[in-house]
Write a protein that holds these residues in place. Structure first.
Motif: not given
Length: 429
Positions: A229-230, A275
């Motif tokens: 994830p970011s 992720g």
């Protein structure tokens, strides 16, 4: 009516009990394969807490002993002691920064898929080289005669380690250390399992790489396609784990599955997606909880008393689908019990009969508050979608023990290590 009956027979609806004929193109029903008969023999004995094994195609076996170091057993049976930890004796190379503490020490081992050309071997070990101490993934080059190591390179140096006893009753140092290393069979990248160290902030943290599965190249850099994830460390493949001590890859699809200790309930086997969040979040004062000893709520139900497994799971779920509805759902939860699930491997080959393609998981035998001790090996038939599993308890042809590692060797046999100091070869017959 005859045509309708034939169609129902081929479709397998169960409406018609038996069929006397079928069209030529109808597939033949496959008879269920029986479980194999097993024989077992010790390959190595009188070891000190053997923790993991990794094989070369010729049967050469690298193995770790948690508080001693890395050794190799040649196909001839000769054992060479390669890398000793602090205070170890009889090893060709010593690393004084490597040490043993509780669950921490020299844990996982893996050999490079390109070993024939690069001669790389990797270990996961606790090190005092930095302050505070950390867990590291260390790469070495094995000498041509297999007797020495050289060219140490610490490709991951920042995996957290629990250095001090905490303020809750279950807070020993070295706890929840993770430590399994496996190369993906199709992508050639190294997967590293890390534990939460009894630190409530770690599993969901984007930057602290405990409570994670990392996926890296042989230099320790993030593998492409991790889909972290970011804001997350790009080495992270999955997060929100408690103490995954095993990872295995399903034959055919090569999808990775973790094998993970539960919080005195609900050991879990989970199919991983890049992720993905495994849903473990033991932080205090979040998700409707109050404070907890040392701000770690992972044991709170047990501190409140000997609650039934279902009540513990409701209070502190291993996979918190209420808070994280998109979390990866486990295929197997050990019937709501935690018994120290430690490692696993998928069996592959016709010699395994009805167990071909199924996963073997090992247990260290933890049992508390009425949970039975589970020194055993299970065979899991995991559904194609990875969402459910059926369990068969293996009938052991040798004494039960605290099973620490399970690996299928290049000869097709199953090798298991026990804390009692044995590595067994289990042969289907």
């Amino acid at each position: 009516m005859e045509k309708l009956a034939t169609w129902l027979c081929v479709a397998g609806t169960g409406v018609i009990a038996s069929c006397t004929s079928a069209p030529p193109q109808a597939p033949q029903a496959q008879q269920a394969q029986p479980a194999p008969n097993l024989a077992a023999a010790p390959v190595l004995s009188k070891l000190s807490n053997p923790w993991d094994m990794a094989f070369l195609p010729d049967g050469t076996m690298y193995f770790t002993e948690k508080c001693k170091g890395l050794s190799v057993r040649q196909p001839s049976g000769t054992v060479n002691r390669l890398l000793g930890m602090k205070d170890s004796q009889g090893y060709a190379t010593l690393a004084s920064d490597l040490f043993c503490d509780g669950q921490a020490g020299m844990n996982g081992v893996a050999v490079d898929p390109g070993f024939a050309s690069n001669r790389y071997v990797y270990v996961y070990s606790t090190s005092s080289m930095a302050s505070p101490s950390t867990n590291r993934v260390i790469r070495f080059t094995v000498s041509p005669d297999g007797t020495r190591l050289s060219d140490r390179k610490d490709i991951v140096a920042d995996i957290p380690y629990k250095a001090a006893k905490s303020n809750h009753p279950f807070g020993d140092s070295g706890a929840h250390n993770g430590g399994r290393l496996r190369f993906g069979p199709s992508d050639g990248f190294l997967y590293v399992t890390t534990g939460d160290n009894h630190n409530g902030e770690v599993p969901q943290s984007p930057t602290r790489i405990g409570g994670k599965v990392l996926r890296i190249d042989r230099e320790g850099k993030a593998a492409p396609g991790n889909n972290a994830p970011s804001g997350f460390d790009p080495r992270v493949y999955t997060y929100g784990h408690r103490n995954p001590q095993g990872i295995a890859f399903r034959p055919g699809t090569n999808q990775p599955f973790t094998i993970e200790n539960g919080p005195w309930h609900t050991d879990e086997v989970t199919a991983l997606v890049p992720g993905g969040n495994a849903g473990w979040d033991p932080r205090a004062n979040v998700n409707g909880r109050g404070d907890c000893p040392d701000r770690y709520c992972g044991y709170s139900p047990n501190q409140m008393g000997a609650l039934p497994n279902k009540e513990r799971a409701a209070f502190m779920p291993m996979t918190d689908l209420k808070t994280y509805p998109n979390a990866m759902k486990p295929a197997w939860t050990n019937e709501g019990m935690s018994q120290g699930m430690s490692s696993g491997t998928f069996l592959n080959g016709k010699q395994w009969k009805g167990w071909d393609g199924k996963m073997v998981v090992s247990y260290m035998g933890i049992g508390i508050h009425g949970t039975p001790v589970g020194n055993r090996l299970d065979v899991l038939d995991i559904s194609p979608d990875g969402m459910t599993a059926r369990r068969t308890i293996m009938s052991l042809p040798m004494p039960a023990g605290r099973f620490r590692s399970a690996v299928q060797g290049p000869d097709g046999n199953l090798y298991v290590a026990t804390d009692e100091g044995e590595i067994y070869r289990m042969t289907p017959s």
